[in-house]
Motif scaffolding. Structure first.
Motif, PDB file in Angstrom:
ATOM      1  N   LYS A 225       0.856  -1.201   0.105  1.00 48.94           N
ATOM      2  CA  LYS A 225       0.073   0.075  -0.035  1.00 48.94           C
ATOM      3  C   LYS A 225       0.927   1.404  -0.035  1.00 48.94           C
ATOM      4  N   ILE A 226       0.508   2.195  -0.796  1.00 47.81           N
ATOM      5  CA  ILE A 226       1.282   3.399  -0.772  1.00 47.81           C
ATOM      6  C   ILE A 226       0.292   4.558  -0.309  1.00 47.81           C
ATOM      7  N   ILE A 227       1.005   5.333   0.731  1.00 41.11           N
ATOM      8  CA  ILE A 227       0.214   6.774   1.207  1.00 41.11           C
ATOM      9  C   ILE A 227       0.818   7.912   0.477  1.00 41.11           C
ATOM     10  N   GLU A 228       0.400   8.667  -0.199  1.00 43.14           N
ATOM     11  CA  GLU A 228       1.192   9.711  -0.596  1.00 43.14           C
ATOM     12  C   GLU A 228       0.380  11.156   0.088  1.00 43.14           C
ATOM     13  N   LEU A 229       1.455  11.999   0.420  1.00 48.94           N
ATOM     14  CA  LEU A 229       0.971  13.258   1.160  1.00 48.94           C
ATOM     15  C   LEU A 229       1.430  14.092  -0.209  1.00 48.94           C
ATOM     16  N   TYR A 230       0.182  14.603  -0.631  1.00 52.68           N
ATOM     17  CA  TYR A 230       0.483  15.499  -1.729  1.00 52.68           C
ATOM     18  C   TYR A 230      -0.595  16.525  -1.763  1.00 52.68           C
ATOM     19  N   GLN A 231      -0.376  17.695  -1.770  1.00 50.79           N
ATOM     20  CA  GLN A 231      -1.092  18.968  -1.846  1.00 50.79           C
ATOM     21  C   GLN A 231      -1.781  18.903  -0.434  1.00 50.79           C
ATOM     22  N   LYS A 232      -1.238  18.916   0.476  1.00 48.82           N
ATOM     23  CA  LYS A 232      -1.630  18.650   1.933  1.00 48.82           C
ATOM     24  C   LYS A 232      -2.687  17.646   2.372  1.00 48.82           C
ATOM     25  N   GLU A 233      -2.715  16.902   1.447  1.00 51.62           N
ATOM     26  CA  GLU A 233      -3.896  15.628   1.714  1.00 51.62           C
ATOM     27  C   GLU A 233      -3.153  14.272   1.490  1.00 51.62           C
ATOM     28  N   LEU A 234      -3.856  13.090   2.279  1.00 54.49           N
ATOM     29  CA  LEU A 234      -3.343  11.863   1.959  1.00 54.49           C
ATOM     30  C   LEU A 234      -4.140  11.267   0.959  1.00 54.49           C
ATOM     31  N   HIS A 235      -3.321  10.477   0.103  1.00 55.76           N
ATOM     32  CA  HIS A 235      -3.934   9.750  -1.293  1.00 55.76           C
ATOM     33  C   HIS A 235      -3.694   8.359  -0.760  1.00 55.76           C
ATOM     34  N   VAL A 236      -4.425   7.277  -0.955  1.00 51.90           N
ATOM     35  CA  VAL A 236      -4.208   6.132  -0.914  1.00 51.90           C
ATOM     36  C   VAL A 236      -4.110   5.140  -2.122  1.00 51.90           C
ATOM     37  N   TYR A 237      -3.077   4.551  -2.433  1.00 50.89           N
ATOM     38  CA  TYR A 237      -3.094   3.595  -3.544  1.00 50.89           C
ATOM     39  C   TYR A 237      -2.699   2.263  -2.916  1.00 50.89           C
ATOM     40  N   ASN A 238      -3.724   1.236  -3.181  1.00 47.41           N
ATOM     41  CA  ASN A 238      -3.461  -0.062  -2.807  1.00 47.41           C
ATOM     42  C   ASN A 238      -2.822  -1.173  -3.643  1.00 47.41           C
ATOM     43  N   GLY A 239      -1.483  -0.897  -3.681  1.00 47.95           N
ATOM     44  CA  GLY A 239      -0.578  -1.553  -4.485  1.00 47.95           C
ATOM     45  C   GLY A 239       0.937  -1.106  -4.096  1.00 47.95           C
ATOM     46  N   ASN A 240       1.881  -1.724  -4.868  1.00 50.95           N
ATOM     47  CA  ASN A 240       3.365  -1.220  -4.444  1.00 50.95           C
ATOM     48  C   ASN A 240       3.524  -0.101  -5.144  1.00 50.95           C
ATOM     49  N   TYR A 241       4.748   0.105  -5.255  1.00 46.04           N
ATOM     50  CA  TYR A 241       5.302   1.763  -5.852  1.00 46.04           C
ATOM     51  C   TYR A 241       4.895   1.695  -7.616  1.00 46.04           C
ATOM     52  N   GLU A 242       5.252   0.607  -8.290  1.00 46.52           N
ATOM     53  CA  GLU A 242       4.810   0.413  -9.625  1.00 46.52           C
ATOM     54  C   GLU A 242       3.400   0.946  -9.735  1.00 46.52           C
ATOM     55  N   PHE A 243       2.619   0.027  -9.142  1.00 48.69           N
ATOM     56  CA  PHE A 243       1.024   0.429  -9.095  1.00 48.69           C
ATOM     57  C   PHE A 243       0.805   1.889  -8.838  1.00 48.69           C
ATOM     58  N   TYR A 244       1.471   2.290  -7.857  1.00 49.87           N
ATOM     59  CA  TYR A 244       1.085   3.987  -7.621  1.00 49.87           C
ATOM     60  C   TYR A 244       1.486   4.622  -8.982  1.00 49.87           C
ATOM     61  N   GLU A 245       2.746   4.360  -9.388  1.00 56.05           N
ATOM     62  CA  GLU A 245       2.951   5.338 -10.699  1.00 56.05           C
ATOM     63  C   GLU A 245       1.995   5.355 -11.639  1.00 56.05           C
ATOM     64  N   THR A 246       1.563   4.120 -12.001  1.00 57.70           N
ATOM     65  CA  THR A 246       0.605   4.033 -13.022  1.00 57.70           C
ATOM     66  C   THR A 246      -0.923   4.537 -12.686  1.00 57.70           C
ATOM     67  N   GLU A 247      -1.155   4.339 -11.271  1.00 57.51           N
ATOM     68  CA  GLU A 247      -2.481   4.777 -10.990  1.00 57.51           C
ATOM     69  C   GLU A 247      -2.528   6.370 -10.962  1.00 57.51           C
TER      70      GLU A 247
END
Length: 657
Positions: A225-247
């Motif tokens: 799972k990836i949690i990204e801190l972006y523009q003062k918000e937390l965005h959740v991506y249910n996968g590894n880093y490669e999945f995050y990049e695509t999504e």
């Protein structure tokens, strides 16, 4: 839930780090926490541990949850204890029990009291339950996995540098086995073997793990799972880093379209307001539209936070075919031998990654290549080589009284101030940062200035020692993109596997004090090593089976070796080498088939000799016995032939590789 944030807002003065963030960490989760440098990833971890209090919302934690937090501030800890004693500090209860058991044992010897005996038994049982008798062995195993030798274990902690101290504290933390591990850049101070060991250890860790890292390769293998801190918000991506990049690309595209649609809507309504504002009959309508626009939940423009700037190299001169020649090079520090009569050449177009464990001499070899390390032997520059060398010691050459921009101007890049400011943005110096004095910068910031100077030097040969250490992922990607297009040659020392895999076309290792070269990229090198290890294991297994068969009549295992694969396709192999390689592969398969056939015959004859009925007929017994001896002798010869062909194949493939 182990821990988490519920509608949390956190501010530093007027600056909002995170707004209305909710994040729940569940048992056994593997989470990568990512975001641009300076967005507040470490701040989020400190919120989870109680180091900071939120401006709004609540930080939640189960009453029984234990948290281990690895971060740079731990380096302020100092002690005269050995590193083994420091790491054993993870087992406070076991160490306390050891003392209590020792005292109770002495009392029991003296008094023989039954109550003391019961207490002694209870303590022994608790020790057994906590697996307390194995803590020394387990601690030594973990420290050795992180790169410490047996001799290091009893050295005082204070003798070690910051990077090695961090390894000891990491060992202590994972030995304590908290329910939740928070790791802030755990691979920063590790070499490749230690990173690989940590990966394997954490993959089987019985607890949740949150990792802040700029090492994409590590995140890909570690997190689900990836949690990204972006523009003062937390965005959740249910996968590894490669999945995050695509999504993420898909989400950015959708956000950009939504932003553009909203901007069109705002512009249309603003035009209506302008048109109706002057007319008294329409003034109320204009007011209504303005109120509607004020209440509008504005969509952020995705391109605002970090624009995709490109780093462009400028190469002035084309060098000769060979840039650097190392001949008969020897180098040692006291009894520690780094190189012994080693040879190597760096050719035009080479992009070499110099890899291996810490202490093997990678940085020393890089300095030898640069011509700044005293050696025995000969090191020669080629024709027209214009070199630039980046390493930590380059920080000393920065003029402390210059601003960052002045320092960039001084390296003769012939770039405009606007171009230099754009470039500095890639190295995490935005806006007015470029006007800061060098003397007020941190060590990491100075390192980025020195790297930026190296990049704009117009050199046709770069030597880079850990260039990604102080960059975030976005800057690493920009640097990778630039080095791919770079027309010159380079040698890189790095533990960042993603960076190496994207930039290098050759791999160098120091093996047995020699420079061993592999002609291919990092992924090919890993695959080749795995193939060689598997083949060596199969040969060892085959030998073991053979020794067993010779020692006692027992069914011999059938060897099922995979045919040796050809060298990677992109490697240049001349026709003679290829022809010889194919010939030896055929011979290897023939030897393998003959050996398997003979082993099957041996198995049949062994079964006959194991049958009691055969001993009733003398002739049949003698025939079977002679047949077995003959087959066993033939097996020995076939095994020798098989090994000879196998070894030749390995040499041919290594030469081709």
């Amino acid at each position: 839930m182990l821990a988490g944030l519920q509608n949390v807002t956190f501010e530093f003065g007027a600056r909002v780090i995170v707004k209305d963030a909710t994040w729940h960490i569940q048992p056994n989760e593997r989470i990568g926490l990512i975001g641009y440098n300076g967005t507040g990833k470490s701040t989020l971890l400190k919120l989870l541990t109680g180091g900071f209090s939120p401006s709004k919302g609540t930080v939640e934690k189960s009453r029984d949850t234990t948290i281990g937090y690895l971060h740079q501030d731990l380096l302020s800890f100092d002690t005269n204890e050995s590193i083994l004693q420091v790491a054993l500090g993870a087992f406070e209860r076991v160490i306390q029990l050891e003392k209590e058991i020792e005292e109770l044992g002495k009392e029991l010897e003296r008094t023989g009291d039954e109550k003391t005996l019961h207490e002694y038994s209870d303590k022994l049982h608790e020790m057994d339950t906590l697996d307390g008798y194995n803590i020394h062995h387990t601690t030594e195993e973990v420290l050795q996995g992180l790169g410490f030798s047996n001799a290091d274990l009893h050295r005082p902690y204070k003798e070690f540098s910051g990077g090695w101290r961090m390894r000891v504290l990491l060992a202590k933390m994972i030995l304590a086995k908290p329910d939740l591990l928070l790791l802030d850049e755990p691979t920063n101070h590790l070499d490749l073997p230690s990173i690989e060991w940590l990966e394997k250890y954490l993959q089987h860790y019985q607890g949740a793990v949150v990792i802040v890292s700029h090492d994409k390769y590590f995140l890909n293998r570690m997190v689900t799972k990836i949690i990204e801190l972006y523009q003062k918000e937390l965005h959740v991506y249910n996968g590894n880093y490669e999945f995050y990049e695509t999504e993420k690309e898909i989400r950015i595209e959708m956000q950009q379209k939504a932003f553009e649609n909203q901007q069109d809507y705002i512009r249309q309504n603003e035009r209506l307001v302008e048109r109706f504002r002057a007319k008294a009959s329409k003034a109320a309508m204009a007011q209504s539209i303005m109120k509607k626009l004020d209440k509008l939940d504005r969509i952020e423009d995705v391109s605002v936070e970090r624009p995709n700037i490109r780093i462009n190299f400028r190469v002035d001169k084309t060098p000769g075919k060979v840039l650097v020649e190392l001949d008969n090079i020897s180098k040692s520090f006291g009894e520690q031998v780094i190189l012994d009569h080693a040879k190597a050449e760096i050719e035009r177009g080479d992009k070499i990654a110099l890899i291996g464990a810490n202490g093997k001499g990678k940085s020393t070899l890089l300095r030898i290549i640069a011509g700044i390390e005293p050696i025995e032997g000969e090191r020669k520059w080629g024709h027209n080589v214009d070199e630039s060398f980046y390493a930590q010691h380059q920080l000393e050459s920065l003029n402390l009284n210059n601003t960052i921009l002045d320092e960039m101007r001084s390296c003769g890049a012939q770039m405009t101030d606007a171009e230099l400011r754009t470039l500095l943005g890639c190295f995490l110096f935005s806006g007015d940062d470029a006007d800061k004095k060098i003397k007020v910068l941190s060590g990491g910031e100075k390192a980025r200035v020195a790297l930026a100077k190296t990049i704009v030097s117009k050199a046709n040969f770069l030597m880079l020692d850990e260039p990604t250490n102080h960059l975030d992922m976005h800057s690493c990607d920009l640097l990778i993109d630039a080095l791919k297009k770079y027309e010159g040659s380079l040698v890189i020392v790095s533990h960042d596997r993603h960076f190496i895999s994207k930039t290098a076309n050759k791999i160098w290792e120091i093996v047995d004090h020699q420079i061993k070269e592999f002609k291919g990229g990092y992924d090919e090198w890993v695959a080749w090593n795995e193939r060689m290890a598997a083949q060596a294991k199969q040969v060892a297994s085959s030998k073991k089976g053979e020794q067993k068969a010779n020692a006692a009549p027992a069914p011999a295992p059938v060897v099922k070796e995979k045919p040796v694969e050809a060298a990677p396709k992109n490697q240049a192999i001349n026709k003679e080498q290829k022809k010889e390689l194919q010939k030896q592969q055929r011979q290897f398969q023939q030897a393998e088939e003959a050996l398997n056939k003979n082993k099957a015959l041996l198995k049949t004859l062994e079964a006959q000799l194991a049958d009691p009925a055969i001993y009733a007929d003398k002739d049949k017994f003698l025939e079977a016995e002679q047949g077995y001896k003959k087959a066993a002798e033939e097996n020995k010869q076939l095994e020798q032939k098989y090994e000879a062909v196998f070894n030749l194949l390995m040499e041919l493939e290594e030469h081709a590789g």
